[in-house]
Write an enzyme that holds these catalytic residues in place. Structure first.
Site, PDB file in Angstrom:
ATOM      1  N   ASP A 170      -0.325  -1.499   4.994  1.00 49.09           N
ATOM      2  CA  ASP A 170      -1.175  -0.240   5.043  1.00 49.09           C
ATOM      3  C   ASP A 170      -1.680  -0.755   3.656  1.00 49.09           C
ATOM      4  O   ASP A 170      -1.511   0.613   2.656  1.00 49.09           O
ATOM      5  CB  ASP A 170      -0.145   0.998   5.028  1.00 49.09           C
ATOM      6  CG  ASP A 170      -1.026   2.322   5.023  1.00 49.09           C
ATOM      7  OD1 ASP A 170      -2.482   2.201   5.674  1.00 49.09           O
ATOM      8  OD2 ASP A 170      -0.653   2.608   4.606  1.00 49.09           O
ATOM      9  N   ASP A 213       1.981  -2.844  -4.429  1.00 51.83           N
ATOM     10  CA  ASP A 213       0.494  -1.608  -4.072  1.00 51.83           C
ATOM     11  C   ASP A 213       0.683  -1.771  -5.739  1.00 51.83           C
ATOM     12  O   ASP A 213       0.996  -1.639  -6.848  1.00 51.83           O
ATOM     13  CB  ASP A 213       0.494  -0.055  -4.532  1.00 51.83           C
ATOM     14  CG  ASP A 213      -0.299   0.929  -4.065  1.00 51.83           C
ATOM     15  OD1 ASP A 213      -1.084   0.097  -4.997  1.00 51.83           O
ATOM     16  OD2 ASP A 213      -0.154   1.062  -3.389  1.00 51.83           O
ATOM     17  N   GLY A 269       0.696  -1.609   0.169  1.00 57.59           N
ATOM     18  CA  GLY A 269       0.150   0.283   0.312  1.00 57.59           C
ATOM     19  C   GLY A 269       0.846   1.490  -0.113  1.00 57.59           C
ATOM     20  O   GLY A 269       0.848   2.527   1.183  1.00 57.59           O
ATOM     21  N   HIS A 298      -8.371  -1.539   3.788  1.00 55.89           N
ATOM     22  CA  HIS A 298      -9.125  -1.874   4.399  1.00 55.89           C
ATOM     23  C   HIS A 298     -10.031  -2.329   4.411  1.00 55.89           C
ATOM     24  O   HIS A 298     -11.008  -2.536   5.089  1.00 55.89           O
ATOM     25  CB  HIS A 298      -9.227  -0.521   5.430  1.00 55.89           C
ATOM     26  CG  HIS A 298      -7.598   0.370   5.587  1.00 55.89           C
ATOM     27  ND1 HIS A 298      -6.701  -0.555   5.400  1.00 55.89           N
ATOM     28  CD2 HIS A 298      -7.643   1.382   6.349  1.00 55.89           C
ATOM     29  CE1 HIS A 298      -5.630   0.876   5.851  1.00 55.89           C
ATOM     30  NE2 HIS A 298      -6.448   1.599   6.291  1.00 55.89           N
ATOM     31  N   GLY A 304      -5.581   2.493  -6.690  1.00 53.88           N
ATOM     32  CA  GLY A 304      -5.899   2.508  -4.854  1.00 53.88           C
ATOM     33  C   GLY A 304      -6.985   2.179  -4.318  1.00 53.88           C
ATOM     34  O   GLY A 304      -7.285   0.739  -4.555  1.00 53.88           O
ATOM     35  N   SER A 327       5.186   7.105   3.173  1.00 57.63           N
ATOM     36  CA  SER A 327       5.291   5.996   4.042  1.00 57.63           C
ATOM     37  C   SER A 327       6.566   4.961   3.440  1.00 57.63           C
ATOM     38  O   SER A 327       8.125   5.407   3.707  1.00 57.63           O
ATOM     39  CB  SER A 327       4.734   4.926   4.548  1.00 57.63           C
ATOM     40  OG  SER A 327       4.382   4.713   3.152  1.00 57.63           O
ATOM     41  N   ASP A 345      -3.538   2.552  10.543  1.00 59.67           N
ATOM     42  CA  ASP A 345      -5.070   2.351  10.709  1.00 59.67           C
ATOM     43  C   ASP A 345      -5.722   2.148  12.158  1.00 59.67           C
ATOM     44  O   ASP A 345      -6.072   1.171  11.596  1.00 59.67           O
ATOM     45  CB  ASP A 345      -5.708   2.870   9.347  1.00 59.67           C
ATOM     46  CG  ASP A 345      -4.773   3.663   8.571  1.00 59.67           C
ATOM     47  OD1 ASP A 345      -4.607   4.585   8.407  1.00 59.67           O
ATOM     48  OD2 ASP A 345      -4.745   3.456   7.200  1.00 59.67           O
TER      49      ASP A 345
HETATM   50 MG    MG Z   1      -3.003   4.243   6.547  1.00 54.30          MG
END
Ligand code: MG
Length: 205
Positions: free
Chosen positions: A134, A64, A39, A137, A68, A45, A163
């Site tokens: 990350d 990634d 991610g 979610h 998105g 990051s 998160d």
């Molecule tokens: Mg995050």
């Protein structure tokens, strides 16, 4: 902490204190093995992880698909129109990610893997000093990231998860759920949490 560019110039959702924590964890685990993040988005990051690893002569794999996550899509809360590829009719954060790597001089340190976790993880065999999750979610995405990458963490290595909201009123629960799974596995012990950034250390044996 030695960063080649201002992290606030990079689009993303990472608090500076969380970034500093990532840098610290990456620096501490770099002697063990490479770092892998899931991610990357536009590379905020990655800038922290990559800078720490470059200093240590280590590498970062940045996984990634650059299409998105759920919350970045058109009409969703974290959609950024400037990252929408109208020709493809989809999000595309890879151009922005690569531009930021170039600006930061991290192209020799960071290996972008433009794929989702399932594809990227299928033949993965390399033991890792650190994994930073990350990605998506949703429960399924978070669970896939955890199940795919956590088994590759070396003893003494670190699993970091972004998160984490123990109170459902503050945010989605999937990252917190995989954090709890890691704890319940008995294979990790918790390290200090910084804001919503959880970290666990892989135990020996
Ligand atoms: Mg995050």
């Amino acid at each position: 902490m030695n960063l080649p560019v201002d992290p606030e110039s990079v689009k993303g959702f990472l608090d500076p204190a969380e970034g500093a924590r990532l840098y610290e964890l990456a620096a501490g685990t770099a002697p063990l093995g490479p770092c892998l993040e899931v991610g990357s988005y536009c590379g905020k990051s990655t800038l922290y992880l990559g800078s720490a690893c470059r200093e240590a002569g280590q590498q970062v794999f940045a996984v990634d698909h650059h299409r998105g996550s759920e919350e970045h899509q058109v009409g969703e809360a974290y959609h950024d129109e400037s990252l929408y590829d109208a020709r493809a009719g989809r999000m595309d954060t890879f151009g922005e990610f690569r531009r930021n790597l170039d600006l930061a001089g991290l192209t020799d340190t960071v290996v972008p893997i433009v794929a989702g976790t399932r594809q990227a993880g299928r033949h993965w065999r390399t033991p890792l000093g650190m994994v930073f999750i990350d990605g998506g979610h949703s429960e399924e995405a978070a669970l896939t990231d955890y199940r795919t990458w956590a088994p590759h963490i070396l003893p003494g290595g670190v699993l970091a998860i972004h998160d984490i909201f123990p109170d459902p009123a503050d945010g989605g629960q999937a990252p917190y759920h995989i954090y709890q799974l890691a704890l319940a596995s008995g294979l990790f012990e918790p390290l200090e949490m910084v804001r919503t950034l959880g970290a666990l250390q892989r135990l020996e044996g």
